[in-house]
Write a protein that holds these residues in place. Structure first.
Motif, short mmCIF file in Angstrom:
data_model
loop_
_atom_site.label_atom_id
_atom_site.label_comp_id
_atom_site.label_asym_id
_atom_site.label_seq_id
_atom_site.Cartn_x
_atom_site.Cartn_y
_atom_site.Cartn_z
N ALA A 99 -3.72 1.57 30.77
CA ALA A 99 -2.70 0.59 30.40
C ALA A 99 -1.31 1.24 30.35
CB ALA A 99 -3.03 -0.04 29.05
N TYR A 100 -1.25 2.46 29.86
CA TYR A 100 0.01 3.19 29.77
C TYR A 100 0.61 3.39 31.16
CZ TYR A 100 3.31 6.67 27.88
OH TYR A 100 4.44 7.35 27.50
N ALA A 101 -0.24 3.77 32.12
CA ALA A 101 0.22 3.97 33.50
C ALA A 101 0.74 2.67 34.10
CB ALA A 101 -0.92 4.54 34.35
N LEU A 102 0.01 1.58 33.91
CA LEU A 102 0.42 0.28 34.46
C LEU A 102 1.72 -0.21 33.81
CD1 LEU A 102 -3.06 -1.53 34.67
CD2 LEU A 102 -1.76 -0.48 36.54
N ASN A 103 1.89 0.07 32.53
CA ASN A 103 3.13 -0.31 31.85
C ASN A 103 4.32 0.51 32.36
OD1 ASN A 103 2.07 -2.34 30.21
ND2 ASN A 103 1.45 -0.89 28.63
N MET A 159 -13.15 4.15 31.63
CA MET A 159 -12.22 3.69 32.66
C MET A 159 -11.26 4.79 33.10
SD MET A 159 -9.67 0.38 32.33
CE MET A 159 -11.03 -0.81 32.43
N GLY A 160 -10.87 4.72 34.37
CA GLY A 160 -9.87 5.64 34.91
C GLY A 160 -8.98 4.91 35.90
N ILE A 161 -7.93 5.58 36.33
CA ILE A 161 -7.02 5.01 37.32
C ILE A 161 -6.79 6.04 38.42
CG2 ILE A 161 -4.93 5.77 36.07
CD1 ILE A 161 -3.61 3.12 37.02
N PHE A 168 -8.90 9.64 30.96
CA PHE A 168 -8.78 10.26 29.65
C PHE A 168 -10.20 10.44 29.10
CE2 PHE A 168 -7.22 9.48 25.04
CZ PHE A 168 -7.00 10.83 24.84
N ALA A 169 -10.72 11.65 29.30
CA ALA A 169 -12.15 11.89 29.07
C ALA A 169 -12.47 12.42 27.67
CB ALA A 169 -12.69 12.86 30.11
N GLY A 170 -11.48 12.85 26.93
CA GLY A 170 -11.73 13.40 25.59
C GLY A 170 -10.43 13.85 24.96
N LYS A 212 0.63 10.03 37.04
CA LYS A 212 0.80 11.42 36.63
C LYS A 212 1.43 11.52 35.25
CE LYS A 212 2.82 15.83 38.12
NZ LYS A 212 1.55 16.56 37.90
N GLU A 213 2.48 10.71 35.01
CA GLU A 213 3.17 10.75 33.72
C GLU A 213 2.25 10.29 32.59
OE1 GLU A 213 6.85 8.63 33.82
OE2 GLU A 213 7.69 9.86 35.45
N ALA A 214 1.46 9.26 32.87
CA ALA A 214 0.50 8.78 31.86
C ALA A 214 -0.53 9.87 31.54
CB ALA A 214 -0.20 7.52 32.36
N SER A 215 -0.98 10.56 32.57
CA SER A 215 -1.97 11.63 32.38
C SER A 215 -1.38 12.79 31.59
CB SER A 215 -2.48 12.11 33.75
OG SER A 215 -3.09 11.05 34.46
N GLU A 216 -0.14 13.15 31.89
CA GLU A 216 0.51 14.23 31.14
C GLU A 216 0.70 13.84 29.67
OE1 GLU A 216 1.15 17.33 32.23
OE2 GLU A 216 0.07 16.65 34.03
N GLU A 217 1.04 12.57 29.44
CA GLU A 217 1.21 12.09 28.07
C GLU A 217 -0.10 12.15 27.30
OE1 GLU A 217 2.43 10.47 24.53
OE2 GLU A 217 3.69 11.26 26.17
N TYR A 218 -1.19 11.73 27.93
CA TYR A 218 -2.47 11.67 27.22
C TYR A 218 -3.14 13.04 27.07
CZ TYR A 218 -2.74 6.80 26.06
OH TYR A 218 -2.51 5.60 25.44
N LYS A 219 -2.61 14.03 27.74
CA LYS A 219 -3.08 15.39 27.48
C LYS A 219 -2.63 15.86 26.10
CE LYS A 219 -3.24 17.13 32.24
NZ LYS A 219 -2.61 18.07 33.22
N LYS A 220 -1.68 15.15 25.51
CA LYS A 220 -1.14 15.51 24.20
C LYS A 220 -1.77 14.68 23.08
CE LYS A 220 3.33 16.02 26.52
NZ LYS A 220 4.71 15.46 26.60
#
Length: 223
Positions: free
Chosen positions: A161-165, A84-86, A96-98, A138-146
């Motif tokens: 889910a993080y982005a939607l929240n 899944m992606g957004i 979040f691919a890996g 964008k913020e969710a993507s930056e968070e999941y890069k960590k």
């Protein structure tokens, strides 16, 4: 003398009325022109937004959508589980691919076969809803890069889910991977017939093969 004064007064009144009429006419024309320009700008803006909101499956643009694609082997046996992606408001996909990697504009396991269209109008308490949507993605993507990718508890669904929240979508901050999994399964639309076949054909072949084997074994036992 009196007649002359009356004529002059009459001419003055006529000129005054004509001047007032001319001023009102000019004001009305000016206001009408301003209103027409405003309506024209609103129409152009509306057409632009409408065009931006259009789904373009050929170029993989899905504005304000949650997108989904099958996972090899796993989806063959469990069709409701996939990757899944957004998407941003311009349709670009983030997923979040890996481990420590969130891809952009190129989904980790192939192009989307399903999409679930959401609406920025369901983001509460903000003026610029499109900007809020993009910032949350964008913020969710930056968070999941960590983050380390975990198939069972912190995965691509968790990223969405993080982005939607973050944006408090639909006035909710309780989005999670299980909820998204089933909402996509029941509410998601297939991109095209090819997307449907890519999702369901392996599962149907497996079920068909198992059914055929069971039938053959049963017939052999009877004989």
């Amino acid at each position: 003398m009196t007649q002359s004064s009356e004529c002059e007064s009459s001419d003055f009144n006529i000129n005054k009325l004509a001047s007032n009429y001319s001023n009102k006419k000019n004001t009305l024309e000016k206001n009408t022109s301003i209103e027409m320009d405003k309506m024209s700008q609103e129409l152009i803006s509306s057409i632009k937004v409408s065009k931006e909101n259009q789904i373009d499956a050929v170029n993989n643009r899905f504005p304000c959508c949650v997108v989904w694609t099958p996972l090899p082997i796993i989806t063959w046996f469990l069709p409701f589980i996939g990757h899944m992606g957004i998407c941003y408001t311009n349709g670009v996909i983030r997923d979040f691919a890996g481990p420590y990697f969130v891809s952009e504009d190129r989904m980790g396991f192939g192009i989307p076969t399903r999409y679930w269209r959401l609406s920025v109008d369901k983001i509460p308490f903000v003026q610029n809803k499109r900007e809020t949507w993009d910032r949350a993605v964008k913020e969710a993507s930056e968070e999941y890069k960590k983050r380390m990718h975990n198939l069972f508890c912190d995965n691509c669904h968790s990223h969405v889910a993080y982005a939607l929240n973050l944006m408090n979508y639909d006035n909710s901050s309780s989005w999670n991977m299980v909820k998204l999994c089933f909402l996509m399964f029941f509410k998601g639309s297939f991109v095209n017939f090819g997307g449907f076949m890519k999702t369901w054909l392996p599962f149907m072949l497996i079920i068909g093969t198992i059914t055929l084997i069971v039938l053959i074994v049963t017939l052999l036992k009877i004989n």
